[in-house]
Write an enzyme that holds these catalytic residues in place. Structure first.
Site, PDB file in Angstrom:
ATOM      1  CB  SER A 267      39.025  38.379  39.972  1.00  0.00           C
ATOM      2  OG  SER A 267      39.855  38.589  41.111  1.00  0.00           O
TER       3      SER A 267
ATOM      4  CE1 TYR B 295      42.922  36.310  36.714  1.00  0.00           C
ATOM      5  CE2 TYR B 295      42.447  37.471  38.765  1.00  0.00           C
ATOM      6  CZ  TYR B 295      42.191  36.438  37.880  1.00  0.00           C
ATOM      7  OH  TYR B 295      41.207  35.521  38.167  1.00  0.00           O
TER       8      TYR B 295
END
Length: 261
Positions: free
Chosen positions: A154, A164
């Site tokens: 990501s 995350y």
């Protein structure tokens, strides 16, 4: 060797895509459809059996080959069963796309407040789950003379500013480690780091009017948001013969959000 566009074809190859049957308009679904469109037989793996079956139906309706596999990637026995089912159906696996992850489920919990059980679950799915799949499927790649592994990172990991992001940065470390260890066996290990994608999950976490999207509008070099389908071309590069000399790399597909030398 002269380049040919046919090097992007995946005829005769077998791919496993995890997290491919979840939320409707998802990156995993786009990956599965894209690999099938290039000629691969696809194992659509997801905890959501109904969603996986729906993606399989799309692939088959378009003339492709696919099976659904309900799997919790944190469960070693379930992952081994998925690997066995793939081999029984198609003879073995050449491509693994580690796409399954927790994102929306964690939100933006502060690190100093997150319950440790939530942190443990995050790392179990986003990092250990990927390793479970690698351990189950690399033996089949070895039997078939090589393979391709693509891990889903990501843009939010560069730098990590959320839990995350931390999990995805850990997955980057696993990517480079595996690339070094498996390269001489003709197993390429790379990663894709998407930017802000308008998948169902992405829109749920960062709607158009969110402060995060407004921040991106001030910093991203090109278009701020992309569609899941825009990740398929980069995936095909990393999964096909066209990318045989690429390993240990992270391909940023984000409109110029993360600019790296």
């Amino acid at each position: 060797m002269t380049f040919s566009i046919e090097q992007y074809r995946l005829d005769g190859k077998v791919a496993v895509v995890t997290g491919a049957g979840g939320r409707g308009n998802s990156i995993g679904r786009a990956y599965a459809l894209g690999l099938a469109g290039a000629g691969a037989a696809v194992v659509v793996a997801d905890l959501n059996a109904e969603g996986a079956k729906a993606v399989v139906d799309e692939i088959v309706a378009a003339g492709g080959k696919a099976i659904a596999a309900r799997v919790d990637i944190t469960d070693v026995a379930a992952v081994k069963q998925m690997a066995a089912d793939a081999k029984a159906a198609f003879g073995g696996v050449d491509i693994l796309v580690n796409n399954a992850a927790l994102m929306v489920e964690l939100g933006y919990q502060p690190a100093v407040e997150v319950p440790i059980e939530d942190w443990t679950r995050l790392m179990a799915v986003n990092v250990t789950g990927a390793l479970n799949c690698v351990q189950a499927l690399v033996p089949q790649m070895r039997e078939r003379g090589g393979g391709k592994i693509v891990n889903q990172l990501s843009g939010g990991a560069f730098p990590a500013q959320s839990l995350y992001g931390v999990s995805k940065l850990a997955l980057l470390g696993l990517t480079t480690t595996l690339a070094r260890q498996l390269g001489r066996e003709k197993i390429n290990v790379n990663a894709i780091a998407p930017g802000n994608v308008t998948s169902d999950a992405g829109k749920l976490l960062t709607p158009d009017d969110s402060p995060f999207v407004k921040l991106l509008e001030a910093t991203v070099a090109m278009r701020v948001r992309g569609q899941p389908d825009e990740l398929v071309g980069p995936l095909l590069l990393l999964c096909s013969a066209a990318g045989d000399w690429i390993t240990g790399q992270t391909l940023h597909v984000d409109g110029g959000w993360v600019l790296r030398p």
